[in-house]
Write a protein that holds these residues in place. Structure first.
Motif, PDB file in Angstrom:
ATOM      1  N   HIS A 145       0.868  -1.089   0.249  1.00 64.48           N
ATOM      2  CA  HIS A 145      -0.141   0.076   0.080  1.00 64.48           C
ATOM      3  C   HIS A 145       1.032   1.235  -0.067  1.00 64.48           C
ATOM      4  CE1 HIS A 145      -4.165   1.311   0.789  1.00 64.48           C
ATOM      5  NE2 HIS A 145      -3.791   2.365   0.985  1.00 64.48           N
ATOM      6  N   GLU A 165      -3.078  10.126  -6.501  1.00 59.25           N
ATOM      7  CA  GLU A 165      -3.873   8.970  -6.005  1.00 59.25           C
ATOM      8  C   GLU A 165      -4.598   8.251  -7.163  1.00 59.25           C
ATOM      9  OE1 GLU A 165      -6.965   8.284  -2.605  1.00 59.25           O
ATOM     10  OE2 GLU A 165      -7.589   9.766  -3.901  1.00 59.25           O
ATOM     11  N   ASN A 169      -3.464   4.400  -8.387  1.00 64.02           N
ATOM     12  CA  ASN A 169      -4.416   3.371  -8.342  1.00 64.02           C
ATOM     13  C   ASN A 169      -4.737   2.790  -9.685  1.00 64.02           C
ATOM     14  OD1 ASN A 169      -4.904   3.259  -5.781  1.00 64.02           O
ATOM     15  ND2 ASN A 169      -6.244   5.120  -5.757  1.00 64.02           N
ATOM     16  N   ALA A 174      -1.901   0.323  -5.018  1.00 63.29           N
ATOM     17  CA  ALA A 174      -2.786   0.925  -4.064  1.00 63.29           C
ATOM     18  C   ALA A 174      -2.374   2.024  -3.350  1.00 63.29           C
ATOM     19  CB  ALA A 174      -3.313  -0.308  -3.346  1.00 63.29           C
ATOM     20  N   THR A 175      -3.315   3.126  -3.657  1.00 60.01           N
ATOM     21  CA  THR A 175      -2.790   4.493  -2.932  1.00 60.01           C
ATOM     22  C   THR A 175      -3.847   5.005  -2.182  1.00 60.01           C
ATOM     23  OG1 THR A 175      -1.192   4.642  -4.548  1.00 60.01           O
ATOM     24  CG2 THR A 175      -1.784   6.658  -3.309  1.00 60.01           C
ATOM     25  N   GLU A 176      -3.564   5.800  -1.080  1.00 65.23           N
ATOM     26  CA  GLU A 176      -4.814   6.345  -0.077  1.00 65.23           C
ATOM     27  C   GLU A 176      -4.167   7.577   0.261  1.00 65.23           C
ATOM     28  OE1 GLU A 176      -6.778   5.575   4.126  1.00 65.23           O
ATOM     29  OE2 GLU A 176      -5.734   4.141   3.229  1.00 65.23           O
TER      30      GLU A 176
END
Length: 306
Positions: A145, A165, A169, A174-176
């Motif tokens: 992540h 982001e 993605n 996977a990025t937040e």
């Protein structure tokens, strides 16, 4: 974020370059090793992950040859090379180019701010796995992540954060976005400070640290980091960090931390950006961190530093 420059063609740099190219972005890899750049430019990156093995073409060149405008510069060098790396792409600092650091340790964004407008700086942390086996071959299996946020201000330039982001993605990264990126950054620093120098000094893999004497040292370091972070306005969940340590000791028994790998290879370690940085942050607030500082000093002795 269509035009992206990645500075540092190590395992993480190559992985992100390959994934972003597959996501449809125009990516240029930058490094100081011209022989590796020649291989990357000629053969591309051989990427092996859970989707299989394939070759991904990528542009690769030394920094002075990169021509703007560039939407995003992504910094993936070791901390001790940050200043030189940032200066090498200073000609891209036009007030529109954003810079994102996903490097280990503390202080990398501050180094970037000496060249780029702080309002154009993003920072983050990742646990995405990546191993470089050959000059142009990278493997990444399992899940990881990425957490990103702003260098200054919680709400500033959210559009740019959202653009990064979205780009990541859509590229299988996977990025937040998190409101206070300092928390995951400090959590990773705490984890690395507890395990990396200890494994390096003892010359052992992670599994060998799952004994009570080592765990006592680990616990003491985590406590020192949590107290230091709190003094700097960052509240950490020590129990959560301990859970991550326990998972690593139980499930990554044969893993050699990057600091140990650097030491074995005769390279300089990132101790000044991990334990050294924590000790300096503690000193700023009048906090004693004897265990953290002792491990930093032992690594310095091993590296024959003054």
């Amino acid at each position: 974020m269509r035009k992206i420059v990645i500075v540092g063609a190590g395992a993480m740099g190559c992985l992100f370059a390959a994934r972003l190219v597959e996501g449809g972005h125009d990516v240029t890899l930058v490094d100081v090793d011209e022989s590796r750049l020649a291989v990357l430019g000629r053969d591309g990156i051989t990427l092996s992950d859970d989707q299989g093995k394939r070759s991904v073409p990528v542009k690769a060149m030394v920094a002075p040859k990169v021509i703007g405008p560039i939407d995003l510069v992504l910094l993936f060098t070791k901390g001790m090379h940050s200043a030189d790396a940032v200066r090498s792409v200073a000609h891209l600092a036009n007030g529109k180019t954003f810079v994102l650091t996903l490097q280990n340790g503390l202080g990398n964004a501050d180094i970037i701010a000496a060249v780029f407008d702080p309002n154009q700086i993003l920072m983050g942390v990742t646990d995405v796995p990546a191993d470089l086996t050959l000059p142009a071959t990278v493997s990444s299996h399992g899940h990881g992540h990425i957490w990103i946020g702003n260098y200054v201000g919680e709400a500033a330039f959210c559009d740019s954060l959202r653009a990064v982001e979205s780009a990541f993605n859509h590229s299988n990264l996977a990025t937040e976005i998190v409101s206070d990126i300092r928390v995951p950054i400090w959590e990773k620093v705490a984890f690395n400070a507890a395990l990396n120098p200890l494994a390096t000094i003892l010359q052992v893999s992670a599994g060998r640290l799952s004994v009570q004497p080592a765990r006592s040292i680990i616990s003491a370091i985590l406590t020192e980091v949590v107290v230091t972070a709190k003094a700097h306005g960052v509240t950490l969940d020590q129990a959560s960090i301990i859970d991550k340590v326990n998972f690593a000791l139980a499930n990554q028994k044969d893993h050699k931390p990057s600091m140990l790998q650097d030491r074995i290879a005769g390279r300089a370690t990132e101790i000044e950006f991990i334990n050294g940085a924590i000790a300096r942050a503690a000193q700023e607030k009048g906090i004693a961190v004897p265990v953290t500082e002792t491990l930093a000093n032992l690594i310095r002795v091993m590296e024959n530093r003054e």
